[in-house]
Enzyme design. Structure first.
Site, PDB file in Angstrom:
ATOM      1  N   HIS A   1      -0.888  -0.344  -9.972  1.00 37.66           N
ATOM      2  CA  HIS A   1      -1.524  -1.313  -9.055  1.00 37.66           C
ATOM      3  C   HIS A   1      -1.945  -2.587  -9.811  1.00 37.66           C
ATOM      4  O   HIS A   1      -3.124  -2.967  -9.806  1.00 37.66           O
ATOM      5  CB  HIS A   1      -2.741  -0.693  -8.367  1.00 37.66           C
ATOM      6  CG  HIS A   1      -3.108  -1.386  -7.079  1.00 37.66           C
ATOM      7  ND1 HIS A   1      -3.536  -0.735  -5.954  1.00 37.66           N
ATOM      8  CD2 HIS A   1      -3.111  -2.710  -6.745  1.00 37.66           C
ATOM      9  CE1 HIS A   1      -3.807  -1.612  -4.994  1.00 37.66           C
ATOM     10  NE2 HIS A   1      -3.551  -2.833  -5.457  1.00 37.66           N
TER      11      HIS A   1
ATOM     12  N   ARG B   1       0.866  -1.183   0.000  1.00 41.93           N
ATOM     13  CA  ARG B   1       0.000   0.000   0.000  1.00 41.93           C
ATOM     14  C   ARG B   1       0.905   1.236   0.000  1.00 41.93           C
ATOM     15  O   ARG B   1       1.929   1.274   0.694  1.00 41.93           O
ATOM     16  CB  ARG B   1      -0.879   0.026   1.255  1.00 41.93           C
ATOM     17  CG  ARG B   1      -2.009  -0.989   1.240  1.00 41.93           C
ATOM     18  CD  ARG B   1      -3.096  -0.651   0.211  1.00 41.93           C
ATOM     19  NE  ARG B   1      -4.216  -1.567   0.256  1.00 41.93           N
ATOM     20  CZ  ARG B   1      -4.385  -2.608  -0.562  1.00 41.93           C
ATOM     21  NH1 ARG B   1      -3.488  -2.882  -1.487  1.00 41.93           N
ATOM     22  NH2 ARG B   1      -5.463  -3.367  -0.457  1.00 41.93           N
TER      23      ARG B   1
HETATM   24  C1  OXD Z   1      -5.720  -6.351  -2.855  1.00 43.85           C
HETATM   25  C2  OXD Z   1      -5.247  -5.395  -3.842  1.00 43.85           C
HETATM   26  O1  OXD Z   1      -5.758  -6.015  -1.670  1.00 43.85           O
HETATM   27  O2  OXD Z   1      -5.500  -5.616  -5.039  1.00 43.85           O
HETATM   28  O3  OXD Z   1      -6.067  -7.476  -3.210  1.00 43.85           O
HETATM   29  O4  OXD Z   1      -4.599  -4.420  -3.512  1.00 43.85           O
END
Ligand code: OXD
Length: 320
Positions: free
Chosen positions: A283, A235
């Site tokens: 992402h 994250r």
């Molecule tokens: C998850 C993401 O938490 O895609 O699966 O970030």
């Protein structure tokens, strides 16, 4: 059994509905009308549809008020930080996260790809190509690229083991003592400094919690081995953006590969986009594999129905 799917991403709600309905023929599976896929005439939940279970990602603000009888919410991702910050999430509602469900293998590929790029000096060659410069460099031996995996939960443990199998020296860091085959796992404040000091390529795979937010700051980055690299597939909030840029600009860190950001999509004005030592992806390191994930959710619902316990239940106080 009645299941409502609440997914913020267009297309995902219907895909999840389809995969769950295939695996749970006795269940009524419908899509929440407040989500992008909730307008499909055949599969949208009518007003007043009260489900036993919910499956999804970033449900709408009024979702939990409309679903007062839920027995649990299955996250369609591995991370639950956003869900846990949902203002309507009832405090006692069980939240169940995905456990690997095909994401581990993708995460390994992503991290291995980056490590091999670093070892082969491919960024140097890309810069040379722009100048039509033909110069050879010795690759960095894997033994000289010790990897530190922050977070050895289901995904982190898998990545740590596979990278060790690929010949990189790997250490893990966890909140508490943790045994992992072939990988030394450090913990605690002293372990933290030892872990960073032993690491040249730091891979972030820890969940976002109050403890991990801003953990990768100037101090942490300054403790890595020379020629260090940061790979963030967890994250964005784990990293202090300005400290990362300072470390790169000052040459304390060789480079960074970032797949996740504090704000997604990352605003075009953010300095990460144009930084010469940052490699970015939007992402995508391990997107949810809907069929495998739906099979996992269906299997867990079956187990719960038989009175068995299931894995992946989030400890709300801990944050994952
Ligand atoms: C998850 C993401 O938490 O895609 O699966 O970030």
């Amino acid at each position: 059994m009645r299941i409502v799917v609440a997914h913020s991403e267009p297309g995902s709600g219907l895909a999840w509905r389809h995969e769950l309905a295939e695996r749970l023929p006795g269940a009524i599976v419908l899509v929440d009308p407040g989500t992008p896929d909730g307008h499909d005439g055949r599969h949208a939940a009518p007003a007043g549809f009260v489900a036993d279970w919910a499956v999804g990602w970033a449900p709408p603000a009024d979702f939990f008020a409309r679903q007062p009888s839920l027995r649990g919410f299955f996250s369609s991702g591995a991370g639950v930080d956003n869900l846990l910050r949902h203002p309507g999430l009832p405090a006692a509602l069980p939240v169940i996260r995905l456990e690997d469900a095909g994401m581990g293998a993708l995460m390994v590929d992503y991290c291995l790809h980056e490590l091999l790029r670093i070892a082969g000096r491919f960024d140097t060659y890309a810069a040379q190509q722009a100048r039509a410069n033909w110069t050879e460099h010795a690759p960095i031996p894997r033994a000289e690229l010790p990897v530190g995996v922050l977070g050895v939960g289901v995904l982190g443990a898998h990545v740590a083991r596979e990278l060790a199998r690929a010949g990189f020296p790997v250490r893990g860091f966890a909140r508490g003592p943790r045994a992992l085959d072939g990988v030394e796992v450090l913990h605690g404040p002293q372990g933290w400094h030892a872990f960073l000091a032993a690491t040249r390529v730091l891979i972030l795979l820890a969940p976002r919690t109050p403890e991990t937010e801003d953990l990768i700051d100037a101090d942490a980055l300054s403790r890595l081995r020379p020629g260090g690299w940061l790979i963030n597939v967890a994250r964005g909030a784990l990293v202090v953006d300005a400290d990362l840029i300072d470390a790169l600009d000052a040459g304390r860190l060789e480079g960074a590969t970032l797949d996740v950001f504090r704000q997604e999509p990352l605003p075009a004005s953010h300095p990460f986009w144009r930084h010469p030592r940052i490699r970015m992806t939007p992402h995508v390191s391990a997107p949810t594999q809907v069929a495998v994930s739906a099979a996992q959710v269906a299997a867990k619902l079956g187990a719960i129905g038989r009175g068995e316990s299931v894995g992946g239940i989030v400890e709300r106080a801990r944050g994952y």
